[in-house]
Design an enzyme around this catalytic site. Sequence first.
Site, short mmCIF file in Angstrom:
data_model
loop_
_atom_site.label_atom_id
_atom_site.label_comp_id
_atom_site.label_asym_id
_atom_site.label_seq_id
_atom_site.Cartn_x
_atom_site.Cartn_y
_atom_site.Cartn_z
N CYS A 1 0.87 -1.19 0.00
CA CYS A 1 0.00 0.00 0.00
C CYS A 1 0.90 1.23 0.00
O CYS A 1 2.06 1.16 -0.42
CB CYS A 1 -0.98 -0.03 1.17
N ASN B 1 2.33 1.41 4.38
CA ASN B 1 2.67 0.13 5.02
C ASN B 1 2.39 0.15 6.53
O ASN B 1 3.06 -0.53 7.31
CB ASN B 1 4.13 -0.27 4.75
N CYS C 1 -1.28 0.59 7.44
CA CYS C 1 -2.71 0.26 7.56
C CYS C 1 -3.09 -0.94 6.69
O CYS C 1 -3.19 -2.06 7.18
CB CYS C 1 -3.58 1.47 7.20
N ARG C 2 -3.31 -0.69 5.40
CA ARG C 2 -3.88 -1.74 4.54
C ARG C 2 -2.97 -2.94 4.33
O ARG C 2 -3.42 -4.09 4.48
CB ARG C 2 -4.29 -1.14 3.19
N SER C 3 -1.72 -2.70 3.93
CA SER C 3 -0.89 -3.87 3.58
C SER C 3 -0.49 -4.73 4.77
O SER C 3 -0.45 -5.96 4.63
CB SER C 3 0.32 -3.48 2.72
N ASP D 1 -8.15 3.92 1.38
CA ASP D 1 -7.17 4.23 2.42
C ASP D 1 -7.91 4.66 3.70
O ASP D 1 -8.63 5.67 3.69
CB ASP D 1 -6.29 5.37 1.91
P1 4NP Z 1 -1.76 2.77 4.22
O1 4NP Z 1 -2.36 4.11 4.83
O2 4NP Z 1 -1.22 3.13 2.84
O3 4NP Z 1 -2.93 1.86 4.14
O4 4NP Z 1 -0.69 2.31 5.16
C1 4NP Z 1 -1.63 5.31 4.92
C2 4NP Z 1 -0.82 5.53 6.01
C3 4NP Z 1 -0.13 6.73 6.12
C4 4NP Z 1 -0.26 7.68 5.15
C5 4NP Z 1 -1.07 7.47 4.06
C6 4NP Z 1 -1.75 6.27 3.95
N1 4NP Z 1 0.42 8.93 5.28
O5 4NP Z 1 0.24 9.79 4.41
O6 4NP Z 1 1.18 9.12 6.23
#
Ligand code: 4NP
Length: 158
Positions: A10, A13, A15-17, A126
């Site tokens: 994602c 790294n 949340c989703r992945s 997200d």
């Molecule tokens: P992820 O979510 O891609 O599912 O891990 C996010 C976590 C942090 C950020 C964006 C998306 N960020 O912009 O910090």
Amino acid sequence: MSHIKVLTVCLGNICRSPMAEGILRQTASERGITLELDSAGTGGWHAGEAPDRRAQAYMRSQGLDISGLRARQFRKEDLDAFDHILVMDRDNLRNVLMLCENEAQRAKVRLMLSYWNESPSDEVPDPYYGGDEGFALVYDWVRNAAQAFLHTFEAHER
Ligand code: 4NP
């Protein structure tokens, strides 16, 4: 015997992945399949961090402990090291495909939800800037996709 290696990807790294990694570990073990799993983010801002507390909490509510995972950035070497690279959204897809140098690498990269025929979307939204319901949705959709992915894999790769 070497196991099939799967990388979930994602943006951050956190949340989703990492949720997808935990969900794949759970669904695979329910089916008696052992996978080598890891996850990565196309961005490196959160490298070294544990998964988001909300992601950890939701996964814990489903019987899964992902607290030990640590974020890292996706790297070119992953394109050869893994057999399947499952990305969460179209931005991830574009960023990973940009690093591919040959067709064999490109063929490994797929939107994770593309395995789930009934998916309401091809992207896992997200959840980072939203509420807890976003994490429940990630769990639900990714679990469906994980089941479909493992089914394909059982049917075609064993
Ligand atoms: P992820 O979510 O891609 O599912 O891990 C996010 C976590 C942090 C950020 C964006 C998306 N960020 O912009 O910090």
